[in-house]
Design an enzyme around this catalytic site. Structure first.
Site, PDB file in Angstrom:
ATOM      1  CG  HIS A  11      -1.678  -1.239   1.460  1.00 41.91           C
ATOM      2  ND1 HIS A  11      -2.888  -1.548   0.882  1.00 41.91           N
ATOM      3  CD2 HIS A  11      -1.337  -2.317   2.217  1.00 41.91           C
ATOM      4  CE1 HIS A  11      -3.269  -2.742   1.284  1.00 41.91           C
ATOM      5  NE2 HIS A  11      -2.347  -3.239   2.092  1.00 41.91           N
ATOM      6  CE  LYS A  53      11.918  20.078 -12.466  1.00 41.75           C
ATOM      7  NZ  LYS A  53      11.035  19.108 -11.964  1.00 41.75           N
ATOM      8  CD  GLU A  94       9.050  11.916 -15.926  1.00 41.23           C
ATOM      9  OE1 GLU A  94       8.716  12.691 -16.827  1.00 41.23           O
ATOM     10  OE2 GLU A  94       9.572  12.304 -14.863  1.00 41.23           O
ATOM     11  CB  SER A 100      14.010  22.135 -16.167  1.00 40.65           C
ATOM     12  OG  SER A 100      13.279  23.334 -16.297  1.00 40.65           O
TER      13      SER A 100
END
Ligand code: ARG
Length: 467
Positions: A156, A283, A290, A277
């Site tokens: 969970h 970043k 992804e 970025s």
């Protein structure tokens, strides 16, 4: 426009219709399989006395020449042909004259395309398996390296019990290993040759289909000529197996994205596998993970499209089937790319052992072991569970871990606790006691790793069991 079938027509095809119908922009992908299939067909026609030796030799030489010229770039596959079959046949006739017109004896583009696609897919199944095997090698290496890298195991998304990185990666190892087994099943089930099925009803020439099948490395010929030209089950199976591979990659990527976040810092991706970025200078984004997660959608899409294309098609061949190609090619290329990139990304990532261990020490991951301690001292498990629940509440109130409590505080929960509790609840102790087969304890992991080392040495085609 160069077509094989102008005879019964009195008008040229409308330009838009021609383009809508044509497949050469994508079926050129199996150009070399088309040549390979044609050569086998011609060799068989000769063996059966349907072509004489000089005809056979001329055709084989012409086909081989076309292949060489395309490979070295002196002949370009152009879209003035409807499909790759027309391109090859027209070029053959240009090259060797009328004898080239005998190539298509006893054959239809329906069995021809069924063959080409099978040959192409069959070799890609092996290529994908090779990349999967490489990935398994990388994962097994990490499992060996990180057999004592402790980390929290979750259920969970809540910390549950401590495991090791070796064990966590081992879970994915098993998934990708099953993926290989699926590919192996598909390979064997699809490995029957449709050539000789003709348009749908076989042919009146005395073809030796067993011989053609053996020339092309198939187990044998397919057994029903209508099924031979209409069967795309192996593509559904392949796309399903590819979807499962993507699902596994996507789950792993999701974990990597989480582990790479500032909140976790379990992993640092190599600069070569991260991106920045344009506005935020600090970043370093896990774009590759992804993208792999994102591309899972297109492979699932291919599976659903394929099933949908097939669901309303009456026997035997229908042009709908041409739609099998682009989506299958795209899915194959996507999966190969994702597997290779993922392999590079995970092989170069750095794992923050200390951060993982620290995380595993928080969140009461040793609570089950504390209950087990009581059970080992005669307390029934259900009572022990309740007592440790209270102990956890006390710890939360005092903002402490179980091992930060004094023996007096522990004894208030149960008089059974003795000072040896401190050693038995360390992270290492909690993991190393888990020695059931498949558990994260070092000795248990070593047994699994030995099994997997042996598995990776064996030949894929001989494997039909997990171990
Ligand atoms: N381009 C076609 C396909 O991919 C080849 C078979 C054409 N057969 C036909 N009867 N038009 O399915």
């Amino acid at each position: 426009m160069a077509q094989l079938w102008g005879g019964r027509f009195t008008k040229d095809t409308d330009e838009l219709v021609y383009r809508f119908n044509a497949s050469i922009s994508f079926d050129q992908k199996f150009f070399s399989q088309d040549i390979e299939g044609s050569i086998a067909h011609v060799v068989m026609l000769h063996k059966q006395g349907i072509l004489n030796t000089s005809e056979k030799d001329a055709i084989v030489k012409g086909l081989t020449g076309i292949r060489e010229d395309v490979e070295k770039g002196s002949l370009t596959i152009s879209d003035e042909y409807e499909d790759i079959h027309s391109f090859v046949e027209a070029n053959l006739i240009d090259r060797i004259g009328d004898v080239g017109k005998k190539l298509h004896t006893g054959r239809s583009r329906n069995d021809q395309v069924a063959l080409d696609m099978k040959l192409y897919v069959r070799s890609e199944v092996v290529n994908i398996d090779d990349i999967l095997k490489e990935l398994l090698g990388t994962l097994l290496g990490l499992m060996e390296t990180h057999i004592e890298t402790y980390m929290p195991g979750f259920t969970h998304m809540q910390k549950a019990q401590p495991v090791t990185l070796s064990h966590h990666i081992g879970a994915y190892y098993e998934m990708f290993k099953r993926d290989r087994l699926r590919l192996r099943d598909i390979y064997h089930r699809m490995n029957y040759c449709p050539l000789g099925a003709g348009a749908l009803a076989g042919t009146t020439y005395p073809l030796d289909r067993v011989y053609t099948a053996s020339l092309l490395g198939f187990e044998g010929p397919t057994l029903n000529s209508m099924d031979s030209v209409a069967d795309r089950d192996y593509l559904v199976e392949l796309l399903s197996a590819l979807s499962t591979i993507m699902m596994h990659l996507s789950r792993f990527c999701e974990e990597i994205i989480i582990w790479n976040s500032d909140e976790y810092r379990f992993i640092e991706l190599d600069d070569a596998y991260s991106t920045g970025s344009s506005i935020m200078p600090q970043k370093k984004n896990p774009d590759i993970a992804e993208l792999v997660r994102g591309k899972t959608g297109r492979v699932y899409g291919a599976l659903v499209s394929m099933l949908t294309v097939l669901k309303g098609i009456p026997l035997a061949y229908n042009k709908d089937m041409q739609e099998d190609k682009e989506l299958t090619f795209d899915a194959i290329d996507t999966v190969k790319g994702c597997l290779s990139l993922f392999n590079g990304m995970i092989a170069t990532a750095r794992f923050a052992k200390d951060t993982m261990a620290k995380s595993a020490m928080n969140g009461f991951t040793n609570a089950t072991d504390a209950a087990d301690y009581l059970v080992n001292h005669g307390v029934p498990f259900r009572d022990a569970h309740g007592m440790i629940g209270k102990l956890v509440l006390t710890c939360i109130e005092k903002d402490k871990g179980i091992l930060d409590l004094s023996i007096e505080e522990l004894k208030e929960i149960s008089p059974v606790f003795e000072p040896d509790i401190y050693d038995s609840l360390t992270l290492k102790a909690c993991v190393e006691k888990r020695l059931t087969m498949g558990a994260p304890g070092k000795a248990a992991m070593e047994k699994v790793i030995a099994i997997e080392r042996e598995y990776l040495q064996s030949d894929w085609k001989d494997q039909d069991k997990i171990y």
